[in-house]
Each structure stands twice: as C-alpha cells, then as structure tokens.
Design an enzyme around this catalytic site. Structure first.
Site, PDB file in Angstrom:
ATOM      1  N   GLU A  91      -0.736  -0.764  -4.583  1.00  0.00           N
ATOM      2  CA  GLU A  91      -1.951  -0.010  -4.260  1.00  0.00           C
ATOM      3  C   GLU A  91      -1.666   1.471  -4.096  1.00  0.00           C
ATOM      4  O   GLU A  91      -0.714   1.853  -3.433  1.00  0.00           O
ATOM      5  CB  GLU A  91      -2.581  -0.552  -2.985  1.00  0.00           C
ATOM      6  CG  GLU A  91      -3.828   0.215  -2.544  1.00  0.00           C
ATOM      7  CD  GLU A  91      -4.576  -0.469  -1.448  1.00  0.00           C
ATOM      8  OE1 GLU A  91      -4.603  -1.712  -1.444  1.00  0.00           O
ATOM      9  OE2 GLU A  91      -5.111   0.223  -0.572  1.00  0.00           O
TER      10      GLU A  91
ATOM     11  N   GLU B   4     -11.247  -6.458   2.693  1.00  0.00           N
ATOM     12  CA  GLU B   4     -10.051  -6.055   3.444  1.00  0.00           C
ATOM     13  C   GLU B   4     -10.357  -6.045   4.932  1.00  0.00           C
ATOM     14  O   GLU B   4     -11.444  -5.579   5.343  1.00  0.00           O
ATOM     15  CB  GLU B   4      -9.578  -4.664   3.036  1.00  0.00           C
ATOM     16  CG  GLU B   4      -8.402  -4.154   3.896  1.00  0.00           C
ATOM     17  CD  GLU B   4      -7.921  -2.758   3.557  1.00  0.00           C
ATOM     18  OE1 GLU B   4      -8.589  -2.069   2.754  1.00  0.00           O
ATOM     19  OE2 GLU B   4      -6.862  -2.370   4.099  1.00  0.00           O
TER      20      GLU B   4
ATOM     21  N   ASP C  24       0.863  -1.169   0.000  1.00  0.00           N
ATOM     22  CA  ASP C  24       0.000   0.000   0.000  1.00  0.00           C
ATOM     23  C   ASP C  24       0.906   1.228   0.000  1.00  0.00           C
ATOM     24  O   ASP C  24       1.646   1.453   0.960  1.00  0.00           O
ATOM     25  CB  ASP C  24      -0.894   0.010   1.246  1.00  0.00           C
ATOM     26  CG  ASP C  24      -1.970   1.087   1.152  1.00  0.00           C
ATOM     27  OD1 ASP C  24      -3.146   0.764   1.301  1.00  0.00           O
ATOM     28  OD2 ASP C  24      -1.610   2.254   0.890  1.00  0.00           O
TER      29      ASP C  24
ATOM     30  N   HIS D  54     -12.155  -0.412   0.411  1.00  0.00           N
ATOM     31  CA  HIS D  54     -11.195  -0.130   1.483  1.00  0.00           C
ATOM     32  C   HIS D  54     -11.837  -0.529   2.812  1.00  0.00           C
ATOM     33  O   HIS D  54     -13.031  -0.385   3.020  1.00  0.00           O
ATOM     34  CB  HIS D  54     -10.872   1.376   1.475  1.00  0.00           C
ATOM     35  CG  HIS D  54     -10.076   1.800   2.668  1.00  0.00           C
ATOM     36  ND1 HIS D  54     -10.583   2.637   3.637  1.00  0.00           N
ATOM     37  CD2 HIS D  54      -8.820   1.503   3.045  1.00  0.00           C
ATOM     38  CE1 HIS D  54      -9.662   2.826   4.573  1.00  0.00           C
ATOM     39  NE2 HIS D  54      -8.594   2.147   4.238  1.00  0.00           N
TER      40      HIS D  54
ATOM     41  N   GLU E 193      -9.396   4.390  -2.672  1.00  0.00           N
ATOM     42  CA  GLU E 193      -9.965   4.658  -1.344  1.00  0.00           C
ATOM     43  C   GLU E 193     -10.191   6.140  -1.097  1.00  0.00           C
ATOM     44  O   GLU E 193     -11.029   6.521  -0.279  1.00  0.00           O
ATOM     45  CB  GLU E 193      -9.092   4.063  -0.240  1.00  0.00           C
ATOM     46  CG  GLU E 193      -7.769   4.735  -0.004  1.00  0.00           C
ATOM     47  CD  GLU E 193      -6.891   3.950   0.954  1.00  0.00           C
ATOM     48  OE1 GLU E 193      -6.454   2.847   0.592  1.00  0.00           O
ATOM     49  OE2 GLU E 193      -6.636   4.447   2.070  1.00  0.00           O
TER      50      GLU E 193
ATOM     51  N   ASP F 174     -14.032   3.471  -0.425  1.00  0.00           N
ATOM     52  CA  ASP F 174     -14.388   3.326   0.988  1.00  0.00           C
ATOM     53  C   ASP F 174     -15.832   3.788   1.116  1.00  0.00           C
ATOM     54  O   ASP F 174     -16.142   4.949   0.822  1.00  0.00           O
ATOM     55  CB  ASP F 174     -13.465   4.192   1.872  1.00  0.00           C
ATOM     56  CG  ASP F 174     -13.754   3.977   3.356  1.00  0.00           C
ATOM     57  OD1 ASP F 174     -12.826   3.660   4.097  1.00  0.00           O
ATOM     58  OD2 ASP F 174     -14.925   4.119   3.758  1.00  0.00           O
TER      59      ASP F 174
END
Ligand SMILES: C[C@H](O)[C@H](O)[C@@H](O)[C@@H](O)C(=O)O
Ligand SMILES: [Mg+2]
Length: 390
Positions: free
Chosen positions: A239, A336, A213, A316, A267, A289
C-alpha cells in the site's frame, strides 16, 4: 419546501479525534514507521517529529433554519476553520440543504487557485459530510439510505495496526502492518522488514491476509525488490509505496510486482480528476479517505469511475463516514478498521473520544446503524474552540 441553511460554524479540537496521528505517550502509530521523511535520520523514529499531527481536528457544524444541526469532523484544524468560515460558508448560508451538488461545485471551483488537493479538499469534505449528516437528520434517515441503500447486511473489516496476530483472534479478515524501514536504511532495513513479515506470517498462519502500508516512503526499485522478496511470505498487498503524485511510478510498479500481489493507494489523493489519473495506472485497489477526497458527493463520482474500471474502492479508515458509503457499493467488498489502541491489542473507536455512539466492529463485522445522518454526536466533554467567525 426544503429547509435552508441558516449558519455554518467551524471549530477546532486538539489531540486525537479526527487527527488520529495526534496521540500522546507511546503509540504503535508513531513507532519508527517509514515515511518520505525517513531519508533524514533525525526524523525516522517519530512521525510527530516532522509534524504529522500539526493540523488537528476540524469540526464543521451546519444549522438549518428550523434549528436542526448536522456536523462532521476531518483533519484540518485552524487552517480548515479559516477556509470554512472566511471562504466556503458564503456558498451555503441561505441555500436549500438539498443543494449538495451546486454547493460542492462552487466550493471546489472557487478554491482552485489555492486548493485542488490537501487541506482545502479536507475542508470541503468536512462541509459536504456535515451537509449529508444534516440532510439525514432532517429526513430521519441514515446516510446509507440517501446513497441508494445497503447492498449487504453487514461490513467486514481488515485491521490496520502493529498486531495482525491479535486482529486474527478478534475476527478480522486480514492485518495491515506499517512498514518500518525505507530505502535509506539499505539492505539492513530491508532484512528487518522481511524478518518482521516472516515472523508475523508464522504467527497468523498461511491463509490470513497480511499487507504492508508503506506511507509514501519507497521508490519503484526498492518497492519492486521488497515485493518480490515478500511474495514468499504471502504479502497480499503493498500500500501507498510511492508519493501520491508519482502516477508513472505506480504504473511501473504495477507492471513489476509478482503476479497476484496487489498494488493499492489513494488515501492522500483527492477529487475525480486525481483518481482518474490513479485508475489509469492500473493499481488494483484505490483507497480514498472520504474526509479528505472531497466528501460523499465526490466519492460517489470516484467510486463509479472505479467500478467502470473494475477497480475495488476500499476507503482509508474514516469510521462512520466511510462505513455508510462502503455498505452501499458492490465494488467496496470490505472496509478498513484502524486499531487506535496504543498497542493495537484492543478495539477502541477510531475517533475516540470525539464522537458519542461511534460504532466498532465485533468479530470483525459491523451492521451499520439506521440512526439518522451518520448516527453519531459530538462528545460535549471534548474541548473545542471557534477560532474564526464570519
Ligand atoms: C498505518 C499507516 O502508517 C497510517 O498511519 C494510516 O493512517 C494509513 O496509511 C492507513 O492506511 O490506515
Ligand atoms: Mg495507508
């Protein structure tokens, strides 16, 4: 006759909760993680040093005319509370609880002159999620039943945190690590990144997914070079390598990474329009998200668009708010789980201590409960305040 909305209330909570970066004491999530601010050495060690945790948690409560209360939480704090109380509440109070689409459209259109993305969409998401919670409570159904019902019996998860080796022991399907060094730390930083990946690959073996990430910290050249050198260690995806607005960079990065390495992001993107631009770059997985992209009402639209593009939607980490969605979508094959334990070695609820009844994966899997709404309650022991009224 559907119930009507009697009152909307906005509260704030400081510390942990939905603003999960707001941790105290040592925590892996604030330990020299590369960010766009890493170009400034003084802001490299801690993301809190540049304010990743300034917003705090927003709690949106919506009460129906029969006294039933639905709620949801997001990252927005006092700013979000002001937007909900002083601007958005007018589009809800007196309306049927079932007016989800019209309410969302009026919240979005009325805030376009200062919103479009970011904290305004976080606030709109909080309102939309609270409405879904209220509707589920009134109908005695879990949110996933309002969305067409599960397409699988349980969710499977990858884990985000500093210890993918522990995540493997805990039954997760993969481990996503934060990237620690960005372009400003040059070849030395690149070598440290790759040494960390090689070490973790040695601990987890050849088949366990490992991801990075990058939290918006890279440029196309660095990300491309990193991807090619990480390929020998079987990196599954890179990511959020670039800042959210660099759609052109994502399209170029997707063309340049080694075949088979996935490019993922999203996200910090919001609305169907933002994700349309992202889908057109060709990225492999979008990661909205649901507490930030516009809520469930908008995520339904984003997900359908992605499905038509053949693009996976893996939201997310946002606890129950994404679980109830993911379990109902065929193009969301896994979810996740953010390891919020300070050293990422134990399973703790993501939004702890804010939500009572917040479910966590066991052996990397979870059956989403059938409790009405999102199936959680606010912890009465967590101090909250209502900074504004209307
Ligand atoms: C671990 C990452 O740096 C972020 O803290 C995390 O919130 C997010 O990017 C994620 O994908 O979980
Ligand atoms: Mg991320």
């Amino acid at each position: 006759m559907p119930r009507t909305i009697a009152q909307v209330r906005a509260y704030t909570v400081r510390g942990k909760g939905a603003d999960y970066h707001d941790q105290s004491g040592y925590h892996w999530i604030d330990d020299h993680i590369a960010t766009p601010m890493s170009v400034y050495p003084e802001y490299r060690q801690s993301r809190q040093s540049f304010g990743i945790n300034v917003l705090g948690t927003l709690v949106v409560e919506i009460e129906a005319d029969d006294g039933t209360v639905g709620f949801a939480v997001t990252t927005a704090g006092e700013i979000g509370a002001w937007i909900v109380e002083k601007h958005l509440a007018r589009f809800l109070e007196g309306r049927p609880v079932t007016d989800l689409e019209r309410i969302w459209d009026q919240m979005y259109r009325s805030t376009l002159y200062y919103g479009r993305r970011g904290v305004v969409l976080n606030a709109i998401s909080g309102v939309d999620l609270a409405l879904y919670d209220l509707l589920g409570r009134l109908r005695g159904e879990p949110v996933h039943a309002l969305l067409g019902g599960p397409v699988r019996d349980e969710l499977q998860f990858y884990a985000t945190g500093a210890r993918p080796d522990v995540a493997k022991e805990l039954g997760f399907i993969g481990g996503k690590m934060p990237l620690h060094h960005g372009p400003a730390e040059g070849e030395e930083g690149m070598r440290r990144n790759l040494d960390a990946l090689a070490d973790m690959r040695g601990r987890v073996g050849e088949d366990f997914w490992l991801m990075w990430d990058c939290w918006m910290s890279l440029d196309v050249d660095y990300a491309t070079r990193l991807a090619h050198r990480a390929a020998e260690h079987g990196l599954r995806w890179l990511e959020e390598a670039l800042i959210p607005d660099d759609y052109w960079g994502y399209a170029q990065l997707k063309r340049q990474v080694p075949p088979g390495m996935l490019v993922t992001t999203g996200e910090h993107e919001a609305t169907r329009w933002g994700f349309r631009q992202l889908l057109e770059t060709g990225v492999d997985i979008i990661q909205p998200d649901v507490n930030w992209c516009g809520g469930i009402t908008e995520l339904i639209k984003i997900s359908a668009m992605a499905d038509a593009h053949g693009t996976m939607v893996v939201p997310h980490g946002s606890s129950v708010y994404s679980y109830h969605f993911v379990v109902t979508r065929t193009n969301s094959p896994f979810a996740e789980f953010l390891m919020m334990h300070e050293t990422a070695e134990k399973i703790v609820p993501m939004f702890a201590p804010l939500l009572l009844g917040e479910p966590v994966p066991e052996n990397g899997r979870l059956r989403v409960p059938d409790t009405p709404g999102f199936g959680v309650e606010l912890n009465p022991d967590v101090e909250r305040s209502r900074p504004f009224t209307h």
